[in-house]
Design an enzyme around this catalytic site. Structure first.
Site, PDB file in Angstrom:
ATOM      1  N   ARG A 200       0.841  -1.193   0.000  1.00  0.00           N
ATOM      2  CA  ARG A 200       0.000   0.000   0.000  1.00  0.00           C
ATOM      3  C   ARG A 200       0.875   1.240   0.000  1.00  0.00           C
ATOM      4  O   ARG A 200       1.703   1.412   0.905  1.00  0.00           O
ATOM      5  CB  ARG A 200      -0.918  -0.002   1.215  1.00  0.00           C
ATOM      6  CG  ARG A 200      -1.862  -1.192   1.165  1.00  0.00           C
ATOM      7  CD  ARG A 200      -2.886  -1.180   2.266  1.00  0.00           C
ATOM      8  NE  ARG A 200      -3.833  -2.267   2.029  1.00  0.00           N
ATOM      9  CZ  ARG A 200      -5.006  -2.398   2.604  1.00  0.00           C
ATOM     10  NH1 ARG A 200      -5.395  -1.492   3.490  1.00  0.00           N
ATOM     11  NH2 ARG A 200      -5.796  -3.399   2.316  1.00  0.00           N
TER      12      ARG A 200
ATOM     13  N   GLU B  16       0.735   3.998   1.145  1.00  0.00           N
ATOM     14  CA  GLU B  16       0.146   4.885   2.155  1.00  0.00           C
ATOM     15  C   GLU B  16       0.999   6.143   2.274  1.00  0.00           C
ATOM     16  O   GLU B  16       2.213   6.044   2.362  1.00  0.00           O
ATOM     17  CB  GLU B  16       0.153   4.227   3.543  1.00  0.00           C
ATOM     18  CG  GLU B  16      -0.492   2.874   3.613  1.00  0.00           C
ATOM     19  CD  GLU B  16      -1.947   2.951   4.001  1.00  0.00           C
ATOM     20  OE1 GLU B  16      -2.478   4.079   4.084  1.00  0.00           O
ATOM     21  OE2 GLU B  16      -2.549   1.881   4.197  1.00  0.00           O
TER      22      GLU B  16
ATOM     23  N   ARG C  49       1.897   2.805  13.033  1.00  0.00           N
ATOM     24  CA  ARG C  49       1.065   1.615  12.807  1.00  0.00           C
ATOM     25  C   ARG C  49       0.739   1.343  11.346  1.00  0.00           C
ATOM     26  O   ARG C  49      -0.146   0.554  11.031  1.00  0.00           O
ATOM     27  CB  ARG C  49      -0.216   1.686  13.655  1.00  0.00           C
ATOM     28  CG  ARG C  49      -1.103   2.826  13.308  1.00  0.00           C
ATOM     29  CD  ARG C  49      -2.098   3.114  14.411  1.00  0.00           C
ATOM     30  NE  ARG C  49      -2.708   4.389  14.144  1.00  0.00           N
ATOM     31  CZ  ARG C  49      -3.781   4.547  13.393  1.00  0.00           C
ATOM     32  NH1 ARG C  49      -4.401   3.507  12.888  1.00  0.00           N
ATOM     33  NH2 ARG C  49      -4.268   5.749  13.164  1.00  0.00           N
ATOM     34  N   HIS C  50       1.452   2.009  10.435  1.00  0.00           N
ATOM     35  CA  HIS C  50       1.292   1.731   9.005  1.00  0.00           C
ATOM     36  C   HIS C  50       2.609   1.292   8.393  1.00  0.00           C
ATOM     37  O   HIS C  50       3.660   1.857   8.690  1.00  0.00           O
ATOM     38  CB  HIS C  50       0.823   2.981   8.252  1.00  0.00           C
ATOM     39  CG  HIS C  50      -0.589   3.336   8.519  1.00  0.00           C
ATOM     40  ND1 HIS C  50      -0.955   4.234   9.481  1.00  0.00           N
ATOM     41  CD2 HIS C  50      -1.735   2.897   7.942  1.00  0.00           C
ATOM     42  CE1 HIS C  50      -2.268   4.345   9.495  1.00  0.00           C
ATOM     43  NE2 HIS C  50      -2.776   3.537   8.573  1.00  0.00           N
TER      44      HIS C  50
ATOM     45  N   GLU D 229      -7.325  -0.437  15.033  1.00  0.00           N
ATOM     46  CA  GLU D 229      -8.051  -1.429  14.233  1.00  0.00           C
ATOM     47  C   GLU D 229      -7.143  -2.601  13.879  1.00  0.00           C
ATOM     48  O   GLU D 229      -6.002  -2.405  13.497  1.00  0.00           O
ATOM     49  CB  GLU D 229      -8.527  -0.744  12.945  1.00  0.00           C
ATOM     50  CG  GLU D 229      -9.222  -1.672  11.983  1.00  0.00           C
ATOM     51  CD  GLU D 229      -9.281  -1.083  10.566  1.00  0.00           C
ATOM     52  OE1 GLU D 229      -9.708   0.072  10.418  1.00  0.00           O
ATOM     53  OE2 GLU D 229      -8.893  -1.805   9.633  1.00  0.00           O
TER      54      GLU D 229
ATOM     55  N   SER E  22     -10.629  -5.741   9.161  1.00  0.00           N
ATOM     56  CA  SER E  22     -11.867  -5.322   8.494  1.00  0.00           C
ATOM     57  C   SER E  22     -12.476  -6.543   7.849  1.00  0.00           C
ATOM     58  O   SER E  22     -11.743  -7.429   7.405  1.00  0.00           O
ATOM     59  CB  SER E  22     -11.603  -4.324   7.378  1.00  0.00           C
ATOM     60  OG  SER E  22     -11.261  -3.101   7.914  1.00  0.00           O
TER      61      SER E  22
ATOM     62  N   ARG F 248       0.056  -5.739  13.077  1.00  0.00           N
ATOM     63  CA  ARG F 248      -0.756  -5.089  14.129  1.00  0.00           C
ATOM     64  C   ARG F 248      -1.156  -6.081  15.210  1.00  0.00           C
ATOM     65  O   ARG F 248      -1.256  -5.728  16.385  1.00  0.00           O
ATOM     66  CB  ARG F 248      -1.990  -4.457  13.506  1.00  0.00           C
ATOM     67  CG  ARG F 248      -1.627  -3.258  12.668  1.00  0.00           C
ATOM     68  CD  ARG F 248      -2.828  -2.394  12.470  1.00  0.00           C
ATOM     69  NE  ARG F 248      -2.497  -1.276  11.606  1.00  0.00           N
ATOM     70  CZ  ARG F 248      -3.398  -0.445  11.132  1.00  0.00           C
ATOM     71  NH1 ARG F 248      -4.674  -0.614  11.428  1.00  0.00           N
ATOM     72  NH2 ARG F 248      -3.034   0.562  10.366  1.00  0.00           N
TER      73      ARG F 248
HETATM   74  P1  AMO Z   1      -8.263  -3.315   5.375  1.00  0.00           P
HETATM   75  O1  AMO Z   1      -7.822  -2.367   4.331  1.00  0.00           O
HETATM   76  O2  AMO Z   1      -8.991  -2.737   6.541  1.00  0.00           O
HETATM   77  O3  AMO Z   1      -9.240  -4.426   4.749  1.00  0.00           O
HETATM   78  O4  AMO Z   1      -7.029  -4.144   5.887  1.00  0.00           O
HETATM   79  C1  AMO Z   1      -7.205  -5.202   6.819  1.00  0.00           C
HETATM   80  C2  AMO Z   1      -6.226  -5.059   7.975  1.00  0.00           C
HETATM   81  O5  AMO Z   1      -4.889  -5.054   7.497  1.00  0.00           O
HETATM   82  C3  AMO Z   1      -4.077  -4.226   8.296  1.00  0.00           C
HETATM   83  N1  AMO Z   1      -3.480  -3.171   7.467  1.00  0.00           N
HETATM   84  C4  AMO Z   1      -2.252  -2.662   7.616  1.00  0.00           C
HETATM   85  N2  AMO Z   1      -1.280  -2.920   8.484  1.00  0.00           N
HETATM   86  C5  AMO Z   1      -0.143  -2.218   8.391  1.00  0.00           C
HETATM   87  N3  AMO Z   1       0.092  -1.270   7.481  1.00  0.00           N
HETATM   88  C6  AMO Z   1      -0.850  -0.955   6.557  1.00  0.00           C
HETATM   89  N4  AMO Z   1      -0.597  -0.026   5.647  1.00  0.00           N
HETATM   90  C7  AMO Z   1      -2.093  -1.666   6.614  1.00  0.00           C
HETATM   91  N5  AMO Z   1      -3.224  -1.616   5.895  1.00  0.00           N
HETATM   92  C8  AMO Z   1      -4.045  -2.539   6.418  1.00  0.00           C
HETATM   93  C9  AMO Z   1      -4.980  -3.659   9.376  1.00  0.00           C
HETATM   94  C10 AMO Z   1      -6.342  -3.761   8.735  1.00  0.00           C
HETATM   95  O6  AMO Z   1      -7.369  -3.841   9.701  1.00  0.00           O
HETATM   96  N6  AMO Z   1     -10.032  -6.505   1.880  1.00  0.00           N
HETATM   97  C11 AMO Z   1     -10.228  -5.997   3.223  1.00  0.00           C
HETATM   98  C12 AMO Z   1     -10.391  -7.103   4.233  1.00  0.00           C
HETATM   99  C13 AMO Z   1     -11.671  -7.893   4.075  1.00  0.00           C
HETATM  100  O7  AMO Z   1     -12.749  -7.266   4.019  1.00  0.00           O
HETATM  101  O8  AMO Z   1     -11.600  -9.141   4.062  1.00  0.00           O
HETATM  102  C14 AMO Z   1      -9.028  -5.126   3.600  1.00  0.00           C
HETATM  103  O9  AMO Z   1      -7.983  -5.137   2.996  1.00  0.00           O
HETATM  104  O10 AMO Z   1      -4.855  -4.510  10.511  1.00  0.00           O
END
Ligand code: AMO
Ligand code: ATP
Length: 434
Positions: free
Chosen positions: A211, A213, A219-220, A357, A360, A408
């Site tokens: 990602r 981001e 936490r990212h 979080e 999701s 996380r």
């Molecule tokens: P989402 O985008 O909320 O959902 O991602 C799911 C979980 O992945 C972790 N996460 C990350 N951890 C660290 N760095 C990041 N940049 C990052 N982005 C996400 C978080 C987050 O809650 N397709 C949906 C899931 C689904 O509906 O099955 C999805 O990707 O813990």
């Protein structure tokens, strides 16, 4: 190389070969000790200068710290030795001499900042605490795989180079694919859904996601590991049950199998696997409770995403893991199903740790017409996703699923301040190597 005995397995009466890193050398004059460290612990090697061969003593006590040495000798009981045993060497060989200028101190006596540690992860992960984090991470993944097996889920691997994104809120990393536009995958979302329509029905994946981001937060990450689950013939409530079961299985396995590691992290006393059912708050209840804490400058209104401060305030209020359900449709992705009797409301959910979080997920839209309409509502071109949508014409069962971010999960479980502590070689905006 000779048969090697791990230090933890060396028993008095053995004649053994141990090998590892020079943790410390204590020269007391007539007697000197080399503390040798390997994967399983440390062992003392005793050098009696007047009684042993000079070359052997020289080799043993002049090795630089962190050199790799191999020692063969008799293992003897010695109550003054740190582990109650020591090796009386007959042969000592330096397998790899270390430079005396170490970039960080693996004994942990001198603290290094996170950036130095990440630049020198090999040495950093010789430290008991760092090693413990990654032993626990491995145990979590082992336990999660075992749990998935117990609920009849099949492990899959999906492509990481893809043609389209899925997670609207986050940017894609472009790659060139034989002259065509392509991206690093943000989530296995569409592929895992395609597989619940296959004969596999219930699937999981543990794999990397990418990602772009913009945030630079504790936490990212720009490359993270996700545990994805997806199952045919379940709804979002049942998906939450499996999600909760997965978390509890991970915590219980760590509690049961990682006491040494927890101790090294200073967590053995306080560590507790969560018990009891996780509360399931609706989004509406969540914003009301956040507003009631008075922690936010501005009151949240229906349709707002939960801001970080709001999540923290609610986390303190609830005091443990909890779900937030029934989100506004407009802030959940196109693949989440809405309630038929209230299309403003979706069957998406998040699992929250009090700090952040973790997951999701949701019930998915499995009806072709509704799915295509959902793309259009969110301003996406359904034609770009034809490889996905067309399979919904050929018998796509009702289904639901979710995804955890592994880092996380590790970070919250072990109370780490920074997500980079939970990944060996983090990718963030500044860091592309090692
Ligand atoms: P989402 O985008 O909320 O959902 O991602 C799911 C979980 O992945 C972790 N996460 C990350 N951890 C660290 N760095 C990041 N940049 C990052 N982005 C996400 C978080 C987050 O809650 N397709 C949906 C899931 C689904 O509906 O099955 C999805 O990707 O813990
Ligand atoms: P030697 O033991 O050959 O007479 P020395 O006089 O230099 O040599 P000691 O007086 O025996 O050594 O011990 C020095 C220190 O090392 C003492 O504090 C002693 O308690 C400690 N010591 C001796 N042997 C051991 C051992 N096997 N393990 C841990 N500590 C030891």
């Amino acid at each position: 190389m000779q048969d090697r005995t791990f230090t933890a397995d060396a028993e008095p009466g053995d004649h053994a070969t141990v090998a590892g890193w020079v943790h410390e050398i204590r020269d007391l004059g007539g007697i000197a000790f080399l503390i040798l460290r390997d994967k399983t612990g440390k062992i003392q090697v005793k050098f009696e200068k007047d009684e042993m061969d000079d070359d052997l003593v020289e080799t043993g006590i002049n090795a630089n710290r962190e050199s790799v040495v191999q020692v063969t000798g008799a293992v003897e009981e010695e109550e003054r030795a740190p582990t109650g045993v020591e090796v009386v060497p007959e042969d000592v060989e330096v397998l790899a001499e270390a430079d005396p200028q170490l970039p960080l101190d693996p004994s942990g006596k001198v603290e290094a900042d996170l950036s130095t540690r990440l630049d020198n992860r090999t040495l950093d992960a010789r430290k008991d605490e760092t090693k413990a984090i990654f032993e626990i991470r491995a145990e979590i993944l082992r336990a999660v795989r075992e749990y998935f097996r117990s609920v009849g889920s099949t492990e899959i691997n999906t492509p990481k180079i893809v043609a389209t994104g899925t997670e609207g809120g986050t940017e894609l990393f472009p790659v060139t694919y034989f002259g065509r536009e392509a991206f690093m995958n943000q989530s296995p979302q569409l592929f895992k859904q395609l597989m619940v329509g296959s004969g596999l029905e219930r699937v999981f994946e543990v794999g990397p996601i990418f990602r772009a981001e913009e945030h630079n937060t504790p936490r990212h990450l720009n490359e993270a590991t996700m545990i994805d689950f997806e199952s045919a013939f379940i709804d979002h409530e049942e998906a939450m049950d499996v999600c909760e079961g997965t978390l509890k299985a991970a915590y219980s396995a760590v509690e049961e199998n990682c006491q040494d590691e927890l101790e090294r992290l200073g967590l053995a006393e306080e560590f507790e696997a969560p018990s009891g059912d996780f509360p399931r708050l609706t989004y509406e209840e969540a914003i009301e409770r956040i507003n009631a804490t008075g922690e936010l400058d501005e009151q949240l209104v229906w349709g707002d995403d939960l801001p970080t401060e709001g999540e923290k305030a609610l986390g303190d209020d609830v005091g443990g893991h909890y779900f937030v359900t029934d989100w506004p449709s407009e802030i959940k992705p196109f693949y989440i199903q809405d309630y038929d009797d209230d299309p403003e409301l979706s069957k998406g959910f998040d699992l929250m740790h009090p700090r952040m979080e973790l997951v999701s997920g949701g019930q998915r839209e499995h009806r072709y017409d509704e799915l295509v309409a959902g793309f259009e509502q969110q301003g996406l071109d359904p034609d770009q996703f034809e490889y996905y949508t067309k399979m919904f014409k050929y018998g796509m069962p009702p289904h639901a699923g979710w995804a955890y971010g592994v880092e996380r999960l590790v970070m919250t479980m072990l109370d780490l301040d920074n997500i980079r502590e939970a990944v060996l070689f983090p990718r963030d905006r500044q860091r592309l190597s090692p």
